[in-house]
Write an enzyme that holds these catalytic residues in place. Sequence first.
Site, PDB file in Angstrom:
ATOM      1  N   GLU A   1      -1.262  -8.045  -7.041  1.00 37.17           N
ATOM      2  CA  GLU A   1      -0.412  -8.822  -6.134  1.00 37.17           C
ATOM      3  C   GLU A   1      -1.188  -9.781  -5.246  1.00 37.17           C
ATOM      4  OE1 GLU A   1      -2.471  -6.554  -3.512  1.00 37.17           O
ATOM      5  OE2 GLU A   1      -1.549  -5.791  -5.345  1.00 37.17           O
TER       6      GLU A   1
ATOM      7  N   LYS B   1       0.179   2.885  -7.637  1.00 33.40           N
ATOM      8  CA  LYS B   1      -1.186   3.402  -7.660  1.00 33.40           C
ATOM      9  C   LYS B   1      -1.168   4.931  -7.679  1.00 33.40           C
ATOM     10  CE  LYS B   1      -3.322  -0.344  -4.949  1.00 33.40           C
ATOM     11  NZ  LYS B   1      -4.368  -0.739  -5.904  1.00 33.40           N
TER      12      LYS B   1
ATOM     13  N   ARG C   1      -3.477 -11.978  -5.891  1.00 39.63           N
ATOM     14  CA  ARG C   1      -3.516 -13.345  -6.436  1.00 39.63           C
ATOM     15  C   ARG C   1      -2.155 -14.028  -6.315  1.00 39.63           C
ATOM     16  NH1 ARG C   1      -5.493 -10.819 -11.967  1.00 39.63           N
ATOM     17  NH2 ARG C   1      -6.227  -9.330 -10.396  1.00 39.63           N
TER      18      ARG C   1
END
Length: 498
Positions: free
Chosen positions: A350, A278, A352
Amino acid sequence: MDFEIVSGDIPSLETECLVVAIEADGALSPAATAADQASNGYLSEILNGGDISGKTAQTLLLHKVPGLTAKRVLLLGVGKEDDRNNRNFRKIIKSAMGVVKSTGISSVTFALDARLTDDADLYRELRHLVEWSGNELYNYDETKSKKADPLKLEQIAIHVSENDSDLAETALLDGTAIVNGTSIARDLGNLPGNICTPTYLAEQALELDDEFDDLTTTIVDEEEMAELGMHCLLSVGNGSEQPSKLIVMEYKGGEEGDKPHVLVGKGITFDTGGISLKPGAGMDEMKYDMCGAASVFGAMTAICEMALPINVVGIVAAAENMPSGHATKPGDIVTTMSGQTVEILNTDAEGRLVLCDALTYAGKFEPASVVDIATLTGACIIALGHHATGILANNDELAAELIQAGEQAEDKGWQLPLWDEFQEQLDSNFADIANIGGRPAGTITAACFLSRFTKEYRWAHLDIAGVAWNSGGKEKGATGRCVPMLTQYLLNQAAEEE
């Protein structure tokens, strides 16, 4: 905080602060009228002076009102009748509690017998008064060297007629349980990632086991997860030194053999994005990526305190998503507990990945319903802003039950479609399914991914990315949503089963 239901004559109520409603244009509510008569028109004289008109959330604090036992009287504006709804009711309570906290008093009594909302449900109105006044007292100082000054307010009383006292007691007990559950969810969400790890969450679940007789906690470690085939969940924590945990809390308040309702929470205790790193700005807020798990803790606490006659299982899939030489890479393919294979195209998708194995595990309980809760997609914020939880389901009746519960609890959700056409975006040339479906309909394709693992039972997905925390400024922090919605849903299920 001690909440109490009281009855009796307004002038003789013993309290440090009596709160009465002033309607628009200075009209007195029944309780305010009783206080005015006991004081020989003292309140009327104040109103005629123009210091308060009764606009929504307007306040005026009076001292030593003649004829009253109360040491102070807080005049609280409730606005025009057409403007009285739950949104403004919340503003009114927030305004009143702001004054109460600033005075340093030890007890307050709300005597708000005017109609405050567009809902005739007294239980709901009183419960919201408890919830929202209690929420205003929340303060986080766990990781500060200088703790907040001890709260001087020790008691919040609610004045009702004797005929309504039994209903009011029920509302008070339920509201207090929801306040406590919401506070626990906020505490967990606000803790930093170096404290609130998967192991820490497991320890908190074991403490709940010790606290409540009807709750049993089981911790599934990485070795056991590997034996179960949970390689998708395990893949998320590969890059971290913190071991992943599957936390299972079983509450047995119903009859033996009754099918449980299952809550499944995403517990990513910190999310760097993994190899799909990120941006650095705002990454500190990724400690909130376990707010789905926090809401499960909060709801389980609330129903234990309520002693609901229902069976509920809370499952938390806890992991830390970090980049390292051991981390899962984009393009890696892993096998889920269900046997389906997943091509991981983006390691920042991540949530899910941990949820899919937890949802498969949930099937072993032969559930009456399964609801997963997750800060899953930024796309949900684009779709619904910060006001509503996104709801997607393989059963429209279940979605409707959650929407209704959200409306009752004033913790709103909105249903998005889960059509087969969206499933095609998850096609993979190398595995059964890809973990992302591109930018279009990102919230929906994330739910489509989860739906591949929920075909054996009624299932709904709550995307709380937009409502789980407030960003920046003085309001920054976890909100505790959607503990009220989940608890109301379980209250409704218990009522139906009973």
